[in-house]
Design a protein around this motif. Sequence first.
Motif, PDB file in Angstrom:
ATOM      1  N   MET A  21      -8.807  -2.096  13.475  1.00  0.00           N
ATOM      2  CA  MET A  21      -9.063  -2.236  12.247  1.00  0.00           C
ATOM      3  C   MET A  21      -8.916  -0.993  11.436  1.00  0.00           C
ATOM      4  SD  MET A  21      -9.380  -4.484   9.544  1.00  0.00           S
ATOM      5  CE  MET A  21      -9.753  -6.241  10.593  1.00  0.00           C
ATOM      6  N   LEU A  22      -8.108  -1.059  10.172  1.00  0.00           N
ATOM      7  CA  LEU A  22      -8.085   0.314   9.116  1.00  0.00           C
ATOM      8  C   LEU A  22      -8.396  -0.185   7.969  1.00  0.00           C
ATOM      9  CD1 LEU A  22      -7.088   3.152   8.778  1.00  0.00           C
ATOM     10  CD2 LEU A  22      -4.809   2.214   8.465  1.00  0.00           C
ATOM     11  N   LEU A  23      -9.204   0.435   7.335  1.00  0.00           N
ATOM     12  CA  LEU A  23      -9.776   0.280   5.943  1.00  0.00           C
ATOM     13  C   LEU A  23      -9.326   1.182   4.955  1.00  0.00           C
ATOM     14  CD1 LEU A  23     -13.425  -0.958   6.336  1.00  0.00           C
ATOM     15  CD2 LEU A  23     -11.498  -2.435   6.231  1.00  0.00           C
ATOM     16  N   ILE A  24      -8.734   0.975   3.909  1.00  0.00           N
ATOM     17  CA  ILE A  24      -8.335   1.964   2.656  1.00  0.00           C
ATOM     18  C   ILE A  24      -9.133   1.369   1.582  1.00  0.00           C
ATOM     19  CG2 ILE A  24      -6.401   3.018   1.549  1.00  0.00           C
ATOM     20  CD1 ILE A  24      -5.530   1.086   4.372  1.00  0.00           C
ATOM     21  N   GLY A  25     -10.113   2.107   1.105  1.00  0.00           N
ATOM     22  CA  GLY A  25     -10.657   1.709   0.022  1.00  0.00           C
ATOM     23  C   GLY A  25     -11.393   2.913  -0.882  1.00  0.00           C
ATOM     24  N   ASN A  26     -12.326   2.595  -1.825  1.00  0.00           N
ATOM     25  CA  ASN A  26     -12.942   3.524  -2.840  1.00  0.00           C
ATOM     26  C   ASN A  26     -11.878   3.955  -3.783  1.00  0.00           C
ATOM     27  OD1 ASN A  26     -15.190   5.108  -4.230  1.00  0.00           O
ATOM     28  ND2 ASN A  26     -14.393   6.853  -2.711  1.00  0.00           N
ATOM     29  N   GLY A  27     -11.052   2.955  -4.331  1.00  0.00           N
ATOM     30  CA  GLY A  27     -10.010   3.374  -5.198  1.00  0.00           C
ATOM     31  C   GLY A  27      -9.998   2.148  -6.183  1.00  0.00           C
ATOM     32  N   TYR A  28      -9.069   2.418  -7.105  1.00  0.00           N
ATOM     33  CA  TYR A  28      -8.656   1.485  -8.177  1.00  0.00           C
ATOM     34  C   TYR A  28      -7.498   0.598  -7.035  1.00  0.00           C
ATOM     35  CZ  TYR A  28     -10.324   4.025 -12.048  1.00  0.00           C
ATOM     36  OH  TYR A  28     -11.277   4.814 -12.953  1.00  0.00           O
ATOM     37  N   LEU A  29      -7.656  -0.534  -6.801  1.00  0.00           N
ATOM     38  CA  LEU A  29      -6.652  -1.210  -6.244  1.00  0.00           C
ATOM     39  C   LEU A  29      -5.767  -2.196  -6.701  1.00  0.00           C
ATOM     40  CD1 LEU A  29      -7.583  -2.976  -2.556  1.00  0.00           C
ATOM     41  CD2 LEU A  29      -5.933  -4.153  -4.428  1.00  0.00           C
ATOM     42  N   VAL A  30      -4.585  -1.720  -6.855  1.00  0.00           N
ATOM     43  CA  VAL A  30      -3.340  -2.499  -7.622  1.00  0.00           C
ATOM     44  C   VAL A  30      -2.569  -3.179  -6.664  1.00  0.00           C
ATOM     45  CG1 VAL A  30      -1.399  -2.278  -8.880  1.00  0.00           C
ATOM     46  CG2 VAL A  30      -3.280  -0.680  -9.085  1.00  0.00           C
ATOM     47  N   SER A  31      -2.882  -4.728  -6.382  1.00  0.00           N
ATOM     48  CA  SER A  31      -2.411  -5.479  -5.480  1.00  0.00           C
ATOM     49  C   SER A  31      -0.977  -6.225  -5.790  1.00  0.00           C
ATOM     50  CB  SER A  31      -3.246  -6.863  -5.162  1.00  0.00           C
ATOM     51  OG  SER A  31      -3.312  -7.611  -6.363  1.00  0.00           O
ATOM     52  N   ARG A  32      -0.477  -6.176  -6.877  1.00  0.00           N
ATOM     53  CA  ARG A  32       0.677  -7.058  -7.467  1.00  0.00           C
ATOM     54  C   ARG A  32       0.327  -8.415  -7.121  1.00  0.00           C
ATOM     55  NH1 ARG A  32       2.750  -4.141 -11.571  1.00  0.00           N
ATOM     56  NH2 ARG A  32       2.277  -1.923 -11.130  1.00  0.00           N
ATOM     57  N   ALA A  77     -14.746  -0.262  11.867  1.00  0.00           N
ATOM     58  CA  ALA A  77     -13.173   0.237  11.344  1.00  0.00           C
ATOM     59  C   ALA A  77     -12.868   1.668  10.951  1.00  0.00           C
ATOM     60  CB  ALA A  77     -12.787  -0.590  10.139  1.00  0.00           C
ATOM     61  N   THR A  78     -11.540   2.065  11.035  1.00  0.00           N
ATOM     62  CA  THR A  78     -11.381   3.493  10.687  1.00  0.00           C
ATOM     63  C   THR A  78     -11.375   3.441   8.984  1.00  0.00           C
ATOM     64  OG1 THR A  78     -10.280   4.162  12.688  1.00  0.00           O
ATOM     65  CG2 THR A  78      -9.743   5.382  10.737  1.00  0.00           C
ATOM     66  N   PHE A  79     -12.040   4.263   8.412  1.00  0.00           N
ATOM     67  CA  PHE A  79     -11.990   4.343   6.960  1.00  0.00           C
ATOM     68  C   PHE A  79     -11.191   5.328   6.269  1.00  0.00           C
ATOM     69  CE2 PHE A  79     -13.862   5.033   2.620  1.00  0.00           C
ATOM     70  CZ  PHE A  79     -13.636   3.945   2.104  1.00  0.00           C
ATOM     71  N   ILE A  80     -10.299   5.070   5.572  1.00  0.00           N
ATOM     72  CA  ILE A  80      -9.299   5.918   4.707  1.00  0.00           C
ATOM     73  C   ILE A  80     -10.039   5.911   3.272  1.00  0.00           C
ATOM     74  CG2 ILE A  80      -7.395   6.844   3.580  1.00  0.00           C
ATOM     75  CD1 ILE A  80      -5.956   5.933   6.301  1.00  0.00           C
ATOM     76  N   ASP A  81     -10.559   7.170   2.756  1.00  0.00           N
ATOM     77  CA  ASP A  81     -11.091   7.309   1.512  1.00  0.00           C
ATOM     78  C   ASP A  81     -10.129   7.416   0.384  1.00  0.00           C
ATOM     79  OD1 ASP A  81     -12.692   7.553  -0.866  1.00  0.00           O
ATOM     80  OD2 ASP A  81     -13.979   8.963   0.103  1.00  0.00           O
ATOM     81  N   ALA A  82      -9.777   6.731  -0.597  1.00  0.00           N
ATOM     82  CA  ALA A  82      -8.919   6.814  -1.630  1.00  0.00           C
ATOM     83  C   ALA A  82      -9.688   7.763  -2.690  1.00  0.00           C
ATOM     84  CB  ALA A  82      -8.497   5.738  -2.316  1.00  0.00           C
ATOM     85  N   LYS A  83     -10.684   8.239  -2.587  1.00  0.00           N
ATOM     86  CA  LYS A  83     -11.398   9.051  -3.549  1.00  0.00           C
ATOM     87  C   LYS A  83     -11.074   8.708  -4.775  1.00  0.00           C
ATOM     88  CE  LYS A  83     -10.671  12.628   0.167  1.00  0.00           C
ATOM     89  NZ  LYS A  83      -9.958  13.848   0.369  1.00  0.00           N
ATOM     90  N   LYS A  84     -11.414   7.489  -5.421  1.00  0.00           N
ATOM     91  CA  LYS A  84     -11.222   7.008  -6.586  1.00  0.00           C
ATOM     92  C   LYS A  84      -9.685   7.198  -7.227  1.00  0.00           C
ATOM     93  CE  LYS A  84     -15.755   6.821  -6.742  1.00  0.00           C
ATOM     94  NZ  LYS A  84     -16.296   5.200  -6.907  1.00  0.00           N
ATOM     95  N   GLY A  85      -8.899   7.332  -6.323  1.00  0.00           N
ATOM     96  CA  GLY A  85      -7.545   7.166  -6.721  1.00  0.00           C
ATOM     97  C   GLY A  85      -6.998   5.670  -6.741  1.00  0.00           C
ATOM     98  N   LEU A  86      -5.482   5.716  -6.951  1.00  0.00           N
ATOM     99  CA  LEU A  86      -4.834   4.278  -6.734  1.00  0.00           C
ATOM    100  C   LEU A  86      -4.560   3.811  -5.251  1.00  0.00           C
ATOM    101  CD1 LEU A  86      -2.461   4.750  -9.858  1.00  0.00           C
ATOM    102  CD2 LEU A  86      -4.654   3.682  -9.843  1.00  0.00           C
ATOM    103  N   ILE A  87      -4.922   2.548  -5.414  1.00  0.00           N
ATOM    104  CA  ILE A  87      -4.174   2.184  -3.851  1.00  0.00           C
ATOM    105  C   ILE A  87      -3.142   1.139  -4.186  1.00  0.00           C
ATOM    106  CG2 ILE A  87      -4.908   0.722  -1.711  1.00  0.00           C
ATOM    107  CD1 ILE A  87      -7.995   1.627  -2.430  1.00  0.00           C
ATOM    108  N   MET A  88      -2.084   1.106  -3.821  1.00  0.00           N
ATOM    109  CA  MET A  88      -0.978   0.381  -4.104  1.00  0.00           C
ATOM    110  C   MET A  88      -0.178  -0.051  -2.921  1.00  0.00           C
ATOM    111  SD  MET A  88       0.352   2.797  -7.245  1.00  0.00           S
ATOM    112  CE  MET A  88       1.864   1.597  -7.497  1.00  0.00           C
ATOM    113  N   PRO A  89       0.938  -0.940  -3.294  1.00  0.00           N
ATOM    114  CA  PRO A  89       1.790  -1.284  -2.111  1.00  0.00           C
ATOM    115  C   PRO A  89       2.766  -0.227  -2.005  1.00  0.00           C
ATOM    116  CG  PRO A  89       1.397  -3.195  -3.656  1.00  0.00           C
ATOM    117  CD  PRO A  89       0.817  -2.033  -4.195  1.00  0.00           C
ATOM    118  N   GLY A  90       3.368  -0.032  -0.720  1.00  0.00           N
ATOM    119  CA  GLY A  90       4.418   0.907  -0.671  1.00  0.00           C
ATOM    120  C   GLY A  90       5.529   0.698  -1.500  1.00  0.00           C
ATOM    121  N   LEU A  91       6.383   1.731  -2.129  1.00  0.00           N
ATOM    122  CA  LEU A  91       7.446   1.518  -2.900  1.00  0.00           C
ATOM    123  C   LEU A  91       8.837   1.103  -2.093  1.00  0.00           C
ATOM    124  CD1 LEU A  91       6.605   4.394  -5.413  1.00  0.00           C
ATOM    125  CD2 LEU A  91       6.297   2.011  -5.631  1.00  0.00           C
ATOM    126  N   ILE A  92       9.715   0.547  -2.672  1.00  0.00           N
ATOM    127  CA  ILE A  92      10.866   0.249  -2.120  1.00  0.00           C
ATOM    128  C   ILE A  92      12.279   0.677  -2.902  1.00  0.00           C
ATOM    129  CG2 ILE A  92      12.451  -1.776  -1.578  1.00  0.00           C
ATOM    130  CD1 ILE A  92       9.694  -3.387  -1.792  1.00  0.00           C
TER     131      ILE A  92
END
Length: 439
Positions: free
Chosen positions: A1-12, A47-62
């Motif tokens: 399991m991988l977690l990416i958190g601690n940020g503004y999450l923009v889910s769309r 779970a492994t945790f990636i800290d977004a450090k209060k940044g933006l968490i977004m879907p990958g771009l296309i």
Amino acid sequence: MLLIGNGYLVSRDEKQPFLQDGCVAIEKDTIMAIGPTAHLKTQHPSATFIDAKKGLIMPGLINTHNHIYSAFARGASLGGPPPRNFLDILEHTWWKLDRHLTLEDTRYSAYWTYLDCIKNGVTTIFDHHASYGEITDSLFAISDVANELGLRTCLCYEVSDRDGQDKMKRAVKENEAFIKASQNHPMQKGLMGLHASFTLSDATLDYCRSHLPKGSGYHIHVAEGIEDVYDSLKKYGKRVLHRLFDQDILGPHTIAGHCIHITPDEMDLLKETDTVVVHNPESNMGNAVGAPPVLELFKRGILIGLGTDGYTNDLFESLKVANILQKHHTCNPAVAWEEIPTMLFEYNPKIVSRFFTKSVGVLKPGYAADVIVADYIPQTPLNTHTLNGHLLFGLNGRFVTTTIANGKVLMKDRQILIADEERLMAKSRQLAQALWNRV
């Protein structure tokens, strides 16, 4: 399991579009959950945790229209007089370059382009390739690099009559072989690439159609320059999209790049056939070919996405330029606020869904685990209503610090994890210089 958190999450995701302190939970290649960071960390303590450090968490771009083969053009001086029009640019730059590309050149062009995409948070790339110096296996060379680096990609080879019938047929064969080879690949797909109407005879289009594997479609430049229109009128007595319609090229699995010099009745054809259009703002401006009727296409309900045409791999840059181009073109500062973000963040994922099985572009359970983190600290309130303004005026691609594609961490804290970038770029520079010397 991988977690990416601690940020503004923009889910769309319309149901839960924004979280002030959000987190994404990933299992293998799939998003399992989104929610508050503390909640998901409690649920998955190991779970492994990636800290977004209060940044933006977004879907990958296309990027729905790119040109990997253009990578070695940066900084090149290929000789010849200054271009007077679009045909001069094609003949004295791009066609001159692609006639000298080897398979190794193509491979390293792909390394640079895909790595640059990763740095800019782009996890899915539709590419339109040309390398008339060496055609056979060129798509497979690009495919190998995409596999190695872990990106999702849709490839095609640019069929054209410009270098004779033998090479035209080899180009068709390359498309046919790659389409068949990638049919069951979860991360790669193929299309029949076509250059443009003015370099494709009726006989060649017949040949392409007869070699198109079932279920596939086309990727073609349409009315990018006015010369394409003049050629079609002179030779066939009809405009470009009417000709392509008569040749059974249009449809829901066809991507029509540019569509600058088109009429309302041609727009009707795009709508009726459900053909995809892709806008490439920087390229159109740089080539001085004009501005397409993006707002009218959008208004008519035509699926129109955003690409770069090889000009850049930074979709945030393209978002900005597409916005101001339509304002400049229409002399109206009130337009393009809604349409352009919709093209990038909503319509590009819809385009992907026509070719790939797994859904992308939304941070939502069941979707592909394509997630990026951007180092962005807002100076004004950031929420659902202000988000697109922050993205438009506050970000560029180099704000991206972490890129995850299909659950695989490709870049973390701006460090590429899946390749020796320094070694690859040193080899790239050697090959580029050798190419320039040959040209």
